[in-house]
Design a protein around this motif. Structure first.
Motif, PDB file in Angstrom:
ATOM      1  N   UNK B 111      49.624  40.607  43.638  1.00 58.36           N
ATOM      2  CA  UNK B 111      50.510  41.333  42.718  1.00 58.36           C
ATOM      3  C   UNK B 111      50.389  42.848  42.874  1.00 58.36           C
ATOM      4  N   UNK B 115      45.775  42.275  43.014  1.00 52.43           N
ATOM      5  CA  UNK B 115      45.015  41.054  42.730  1.00 52.43           C
ATOM      6  C   UNK B 115      45.729  39.880  43.402  1.00 52.43           C
ATOM      7  N   UNK B 116      44.960  39.107  44.136  1.00 44.77           N
ATOM      8  CA  UNK B 116      45.529  37.910  44.743  1.00 44.77           C
ATOM      9  C   UNK B 116      45.347  36.735  43.776  1.00 44.77           C
ATOM     10  N   UNK B 117      46.450  36.006  43.521  1.00 47.63           N
ATOM     11  CA  UNK B 117      46.429  34.900  42.557  1.00 47.63           C
ATOM     12  C   UNK B 117      47.092  33.693  43.176  1.00 47.63           C
ATOM     13  N   UNK B 394      41.609  33.259  42.310  1.00 51.20           N
ATOM     14  CA  UNK B 394      41.766  34.673  42.002  1.00 51.20           C
ATOM     15  C   UNK B 394      40.899  35.445  42.988  1.00 51.20           C
ATOM     16  N   UNK B 395      41.428  36.555  43.482  1.00 53.78           N
ATOM     17  CA  UNK B 395      40.614  37.403  44.356  1.00 53.78           C
ATOM     18  C   UNK B 395      40.900  38.865  44.053  1.00 53.78           C
ATOM     19  N   UNK B 396      39.847  39.587  43.678  1.00 52.09           N
ATOM     20  CA  UNK B 396      39.960  41.035  43.500  1.00 52.09           C
ATOM     21  C   UNK B 396      39.200  41.716  44.637  1.00 52.09           C
ATOM     22  N   UNK B 401      39.723  45.345  41.097  1.00 53.25           N
ATOM     23  CA  UNK B 401      38.837  45.097  39.946  1.00 53.25           C
ATOM     24  C   UNK B 401      38.751  46.366  39.091  1.00 53.25           C
ATOM     25  N   UNK B 404      42.000  46.269  36.780  1.00 54.31           N
ATOM     26  CA  UNK B 404      42.107  45.351  35.632  1.00 54.31           C
ATOM     27  C   UNK B 404      40.775  45.097  34.939  1.00 54.31           C
TER      28      UNK B 404
END
Lengths: 430, 430
Positions: B111, B115-117, B394-396, B401, B404
């Motif tokens: 996004x 952040x990968x979701x 989820x990957x930050x 990080x 958010x």
């Protein structure tokens, strides 16, 4: 001391099997008392709810009021300090966006035989959300349970929350207001679940009930499963962290403790391929426990249920993780993708060194209501699907019923169901 | 005589409400005896299963054999007459194709915050399929329960089927073979469900249990819900037919009877806007009952639970149908689409005059395992989703990080969970 296992040891398989099979869930049998409460609320409605509220929550609903009205919820929201309000709104936005993409697509197509087939999804009319009073009353939990319902399109979302001695939790009310909860009832326990399922004079019944609660609430939901939809059977939560020796042991220790501080029955397990790193994490846990306000709970959880498992290489940890089917799985390694590709059973996975599980508890976007106690083998986290249902449909015309109908007649006859056969056969000649 | 209601009558609302609320489900409480069976099978395994099989099914598993092997299943299939075999294979092909399109898509995106979701679906490792012995042993039911599991990608599908006095049902075995069932165990009742859930010396435990059964089987599944996944709580089935006066009354009568012949507790309801047509259907039902081999069951169902409801216009029938939330809904009108657009709650809908519900029982493609007893308000038919689960992820990275994470720290502090806050805060400075 938490359990310490080495996969190279002779007794490892037996010890690990014991860890997998260990039951952390209380076997308290409250089924009889819950059955009585449900029957009483079904029969006597509001009176049965009010009596139990007076007894267990210590207030008179006729005086405190059955509902917490919209003005009180708005006041709670307006009363938040702006940093906290921004945090709740960021969380709500991210959760809403993630769940909006879960909405399933309808299907409608006509096949080679000329048969039209499809499926249409729709939201349930109404849902109930249980929110615990006291220690476990988390605004993040309100967001995670309420937003998927609203994203699904549920018209009426009724929340119940016990208010011991009449006291309300402003954070919970603010979260309910942001999430668009429609009604907030000042009740709790099995009696509140019963009121939502059966309806009472004041409270209209709902179709689906979600949300965490104590043993009575969980048993009430289980007994009502089938009369209404429910989210899942929840148990104590857990985290598994798979970490190589290049991590900061303080970070990993904090991650293990973030699970341990929830409840003495929570479980935190570290898999690593580096024995020296394992020692550094164990030391960091000990040190951090000394400074933690939640130290008593976290210490008990870590001592009773925590474990450090040494493996030859981290790929070998994944089949072991699958046997645990953990609620949360952190892959704190340089290339988390390679390990993630092998994972079969986990509620939610957190990839890489910069993705602590706790960020997913609040603001990641995916739901934090996840299958616990090895249920990730067969269950998924809460989603918009829990608030929707699918209606399949079929349309034949005179030609397509002739194409597929004779097979239906043959099967109906073989199954000894002649009216089935006749209802198809009558259409074949037309 | 079935119930006859006219929506224009003064007492209609009360009468219709009574029809909606009528409970056709037996309230037989078998929970105690089932609890004992589950505990005994859990403790004593095969011995507990064998003893009950000897007692209830009248044969000795050591002599008849615990499993029905692959050769016997192939022999049953080879022994079918070719018309029936073709019918089962057509049904299997259509069911397989419809369910293949249900397989959900994985998600994976990054996004604006970096952040990968995502979410990844996977099949459960193993599933159990309960198949009743005796009257309700239908090959179509084997296909409808087994094929979604196999389409989902379940590696191991274990079927249990009681064989009273050792006798097997060749149609059921042939269907199992076509559907790709991996194991067939010659056991039934709550003891078979327990064996599937807990595993025994011979039978490996499964993750999900589906399939119809008697009160003991249903209660066993309900008690095991949460330890394993189950399909649903099933009750007596029902059909609602909405028909205008241009239909052939014989066709509609046959449709009503196709439901009635299942069981005395089944329910068939006709909504029409044409009183003379209603009379013609009632007459046709009477006439057809005289020639039906299943007449005794169908007559009792029609008399006890059947209903004909006269409405001013058919659009007015739809909100009434929604209150019934029927398992099956036929829209036997010239323009079914217009009515279907208004339907909110139904398990499966059959559009137009040439789509009898029975065609959907066998060869339509959509599943015939559907929510009964008003459960279509919140539940869906069986699908590949019942054999799959979703793992969110989820990957930050260091930057996302920081974007958010501060909100997560604020919320963790507000909720009194300092280790949560720390595990995020430690990553913000890096």
């Amino acid at each position: 001391m938490p359990l310490r296992l080495d996969a190279a040891d002779a007794g490892f398989e037996a010890d690990f099997a014991a860890l997998v099979d260990a039951r952390r869930e209380a076997d308290e049998d409250v089924s009889t008392v819950v059955r009585e409460i449900l029957a009483d609320v079904r029969k006597r409605g509001d009176a049965a709810v009010a009596e139990r509220t007076a007894k267990f929550d210590g207030h008179d609903l006729e005086k405190t009021g059955w509902q917490i009205d919209r003005a009180a919820r708005k006041a709670a929201l307006d009363g938040l300090d702006s940093k906290l309000r921004d945090a709740i709104e960021l969380a709500a936005d991210r959760i809403r966006t993630y769940h909006a993409a879960q909405k399933p697509e309808d299907r409608d197509h006509t096949d080679a035989a000329g048969v039209r087939l499809g499926a249409r999804w729709s939201a349930v009319d109404s849902a109930g959300l249980y929110v615990p009073g006291g220690r476990a009353a988390y605004p993040s939990s309100v967001l995670m349970n309420a937003l998927p319902a609203k994203v699904a399109g549920v018209d009426r979302l009724a929340m119940v929350v016990p208010t011991p001695k009449g006291e309300t939790n402003p954070l919970v009310l603010a979260a309910a207001e942001i999430a668009g909860v429609d009604e907030v009832w000042r009740i709790g326990g099995a009696q509140a679940v019963a009121a939502l399922a059966y309806g009472t004079e004041r409270i209209a019944g709902v179709d689906v009930i979600v949300g965490p609660g104590n043993a009575w609430v969980a048993e009430a939901k289980r007994q009502l499963y089938g009369r209404v939809g429910i989210d899942m059977v929840a148990g104590p939560s857990e985290i598994v962290v798979v970490a190589d020796g290049d991590n900061d042991p303080e970070w990993i220790a904090a991650d293990l403790l973030s699970q341990a501080e929830h409840d003495p029955t929570s479980q935190s397990i570290l898999f690593t391929d580096d024995a020296a790193f394992a020692d550094r994490v164990a030391d960091a846990v000990k040190r951090q426990l000394g400074t933690l306000a939640t130290s008593a709970v976290a210490t008990q959880s870590w001592q009773d249920n925590g474990a450090i498992v040494l493996v030859r290489d981290l790929a070998a940890a994944i089949p072991l993780c699958d046997r645990l089917a953990p609620e949360h799985l952190e892959l704190a390694v340089a290339d988390p993708e390679a390990l993630f590709a092998r994972v079969r059973h986990a509620g939610s996975v957190f990839l890489g060194r910069h993705t602590p599980e706790a960020v997913g508890d609040y603001v990641g976007g995916p739901n934090h209501v996840l299958p616990t106690g090895r249920r990730a083998r067969f269950a998924s986290g809460l989603s918009v699907l829990d608030f929707m249902k699918r209606t399949s449909f079929l349309a034949c015309d005179a030609a397509s019923i002739r194409a597929i109908g004779p097979a239906a007649v043959a099967l109906a006859e073989a199954e000894g169901l002649p009216a089935h056969g006749r209802s198809v056969a009558l259409r074949l000649g037309s």
